[in-house]
Design a protein around this motif. Structure first.
Motif, PDB file in Angstrom:
ATOM      1  N   UNK A  91       0.964  -1.210  -0.069  1.00  0.00           N
ATOM      2  CA  UNK A  91      -0.121  -0.224   0.161  1.00  0.00           C
ATOM      3  C   UNK A  91       0.918   1.348  -0.040  1.00  0.00           C
ATOM      4  N   UNK A  92       0.572   2.174  -1.030  1.00  0.00           N
ATOM      5  CA  UNK A  92       1.304   3.384  -0.967  1.00  0.00           C
ATOM      6  C   UNK A  92       0.245   4.571  -0.685  1.00  0.00           C
ATOM      7  N   UNK A  93       0.668   5.053   0.489  1.00  0.00           N
ATOM      8  CA  UNK A  93      -0.437   6.563   0.805  1.00  0.00           C
ATOM      9  C   UNK A  93       0.304   7.734   0.856  1.00  0.00           C
ATOM     10  N   UNK A  94      -0.456   8.848   0.599  1.00  0.00           N
ATOM     11  CA  UNK A  94       0.251   9.996   0.885  1.00  0.00           C
ATOM     12  C   UNK A  94       0.411  10.264   2.196  1.00  0.00           C
ATOM     13  N   UNK A  95       1.658  10.885   2.681  1.00  0.00           N
ATOM     14  CA  UNK A  95       1.993  11.226   4.067  1.00  0.00           C
ATOM     15  C   UNK A  95       0.887  12.293   4.752  1.00  0.00           C
ATOM     16  N   UNK A  96       0.457  11.965   5.999  1.00  0.00           N
ATOM     17  CA  UNK A  96      -0.684  13.026   6.369  1.00  0.00           C
ATOM     18  C   UNK A  96       0.249  14.323   6.193  1.00  0.00           C
ATOM     19  N   UNK A  97      -0.908  15.432   5.697  1.00  0.00           N
ATOM     20  CA  UNK A  97      -0.443  16.798   5.683  1.00  0.00           C
ATOM     21  C   UNK A  97       0.023  17.073   4.329  1.00  0.00           C
ATOM     22  N   UNK A  98       0.360  15.851   3.404  1.00  0.00           N
ATOM     23  CA  UNK A  98       0.342  16.063   2.076  1.00  0.00           C
ATOM     24  C   UNK A  98      -1.061  16.369   1.283  1.00  0.00           C
ATOM     25  N   UNK A  99      -0.959  17.461   0.710  1.00  0.00           N
ATOM     26  CA  UNK A  99      -2.489  17.563  -0.169  1.00  0.00           C
ATOM     27  C   UNK A  99      -2.731  16.455  -1.189  1.00  0.00           C
TER      28      UNK A  99
ATOM     29  N   UNK B 160     -20.132  14.684  -3.678  1.00  0.00           N
ATOM     30  CA  UNK B 160     -21.122  15.296  -3.007  1.00  0.00           C
ATOM     31  C   UNK B 160     -22.087  16.094  -3.964  1.00  0.00           C
ATOM     32  N   UNK B 161     -21.716  16.526  -4.970  1.00  0.00           N
ATOM     33  CA  UNK B 161     -22.645  17.118  -5.987  1.00  0.00           C
ATOM     34  C   UNK B 161     -23.521  16.193  -6.691  1.00  0.00           C
ATOM     35  N   UNK B 162     -23.321  14.848  -6.685  1.00  0.00           N
ATOM     36  CA  UNK B 162     -24.083  13.950  -7.227  1.00  0.00           C
ATOM     37  C   UNK B 162     -25.015  13.129  -6.099  1.00  0.00           C
ATOM     38  N   UNK B 163     -24.867  13.404  -4.927  1.00  0.00           N
ATOM     39  CA  UNK B 163     -25.934  13.011  -4.009  1.00  0.00           C
ATOM     40  C   UNK B 163     -25.135  11.890  -2.887  1.00  0.00           C
ATOM     41  N   UNK B 164     -23.945  11.803  -2.928  1.00  0.00           N
ATOM     42  CA  UNK B 164     -23.322  11.044  -1.784  1.00  0.00           C
ATOM     43  C   UNK B 164     -23.129  11.854  -0.665  1.00  0.00           C
ATOM     44  N   UNK B 165     -23.950  11.942   0.222  1.00  0.00           N
ATOM     45  CA  UNK B 165     -23.979  13.229   1.204  1.00  0.00           C
ATOM     46  C   UNK B 165     -23.283  12.958   2.344  1.00  0.00           C
ATOM     47  N   UNK B 166     -22.836  11.558   2.671  1.00  0.00           N
ATOM     48  CA  UNK B 166     -21.922  10.930   3.945  1.00  0.00           C
ATOM     49  C   UNK B 166     -20.635  10.932   3.447  1.00  0.00           C
ATOM     50  N   UNK B 167     -20.039  11.069   2.236  1.00  0.00           N
ATOM     51  CA  UNK B 167     -18.594  10.835   1.959  1.00  0.00           C
ATOM     52  C   UNK B 167     -17.960  12.422   2.037  1.00  0.00           C
ATOM     53  N   UNK B 168     -17.314  12.435   3.307  1.00  0.00           N
ATOM     54  CA  UNK B 168     -16.922  13.618   3.986  1.00  0.00           C
ATOM     55  C   UNK B 168     -15.341  13.741   3.696  1.00  0.00           C
ATOM     56  N   UNK B 169     -14.637  12.671   3.394  1.00  0.00           N
ATOM     57  CA  UNK B 169     -13.364  12.961   2.894  1.00  0.00           C
ATOM     58  C   UNK B 169     -12.691  11.704   2.248  1.00  0.00           C
ATOM     59  N   UNK B 170     -11.764  11.934   0.918  1.00  0.00           N
ATOM     60  CA  UNK B 170     -11.336  10.645   0.322  1.00  0.00           C
ATOM     61  C   UNK B 170      -9.920  11.233   0.057  1.00  0.00           C
ATOM     62  N   UNK B 171      -9.121  10.110   0.437  1.00  0.00           N
ATOM     63  CA  UNK B 171      -7.529  10.115   0.063  1.00  0.00           C
ATOM     64  C   UNK B 171      -7.302   8.790  -0.763  1.00  0.00           C
ATOM     65  N   UNK B 172      -6.769   9.300  -1.978  1.00  0.00           N
ATOM     66  CA  UNK B 172      -6.585   8.236  -2.779  1.00  0.00           C
ATOM     67  C   UNK B 172      -5.082   7.674  -2.694  1.00  0.00           C
ATOM     68  N   UNK B 173      -4.644   6.452  -2.751  1.00  0.00           N
ATOM     69  CA  UNK B 173      -3.451   5.901  -2.726  1.00  0.00           C
ATOM     70  C   UNK B 173      -3.181   4.923  -3.872  1.00  0.00           C
ATOM     71  N   UNK B 174      -1.967   4.295  -3.794  1.00  0.00           N
ATOM     72  CA  UNK B 174      -1.831   3.143  -4.668  1.00  0.00           C
ATOM     73  C   UNK B 174      -1.877   1.879  -4.020  1.00  0.00           C
TER      74      UNK B 174
END
Lengths: 90, 90
Positions: free
Chosen positions: B6-14, B26-40
């Motif tokens: 798993x490769x993930x961005x370090x905390x603090x990296x945008x 959010x715009x298409x109706x997923x009201x609960x998805x508060x934050x997404x961080x993408x990794x590999x």
């Protein structure tokens, strides 16, 4: 609530990116790396309104409709918490 | 031997890609998805020559030097097998 989503290519779908990584690695001396397949990994934070079943359903839909391409990709959704309330309802 | 990285961005990296996914969702109706961080996520097959410690060291080096950018990314290496012989040596 924290959750993770893994998105991987279905078995049989070619992964040129993974193949390139494998070949390049071999060329620079990583002799044991026989195969590499690249997928995506998402850390998702869901707002908690107390309805765990609804949150689980929304995350499942989010993974299928937004994060993965179900034609060529599989996805796996996991909540990091144990969700004891959800398992009571099953 | 199968392993995952798993490769993930370090905390603090945008993570602009994750932010875009979150806003679009959010715009298409997923009201609960508060934050997404993408990794590999990588599925790696290693050839097994019986030297599990060497295989583990090579995979660790492969993850750090090839798969991740240690300046901005963290990585996590896991073997799918239990590797009982390796734990004896620890």
């Amino acid at each position: 609530m924290k959750a993770t989503v893994h998105v991987t290519l279905k078995p049989g779908v070619l992964d040129p990116q993974g193949q390139t990584i494998q070949r390049a690695s071999e060329a620079i001396g990583f002799a044991r790396i026989a195969d590499v397949r690249q997928g995506k990994f998402f850390e998702v934070e869901l707002s908690d309104d107390g309805d765990l079943e609804a949150a689980r359903a929304e995350l499942e839909r989010f993974a299928r409709d937004v994060l993965a391409n179900p034609v060529i990709e599989d996805y796996r959704v996991e909540f990091l918490s144990d969700l004891p309330a959800a398992s009571e309802q099953e």
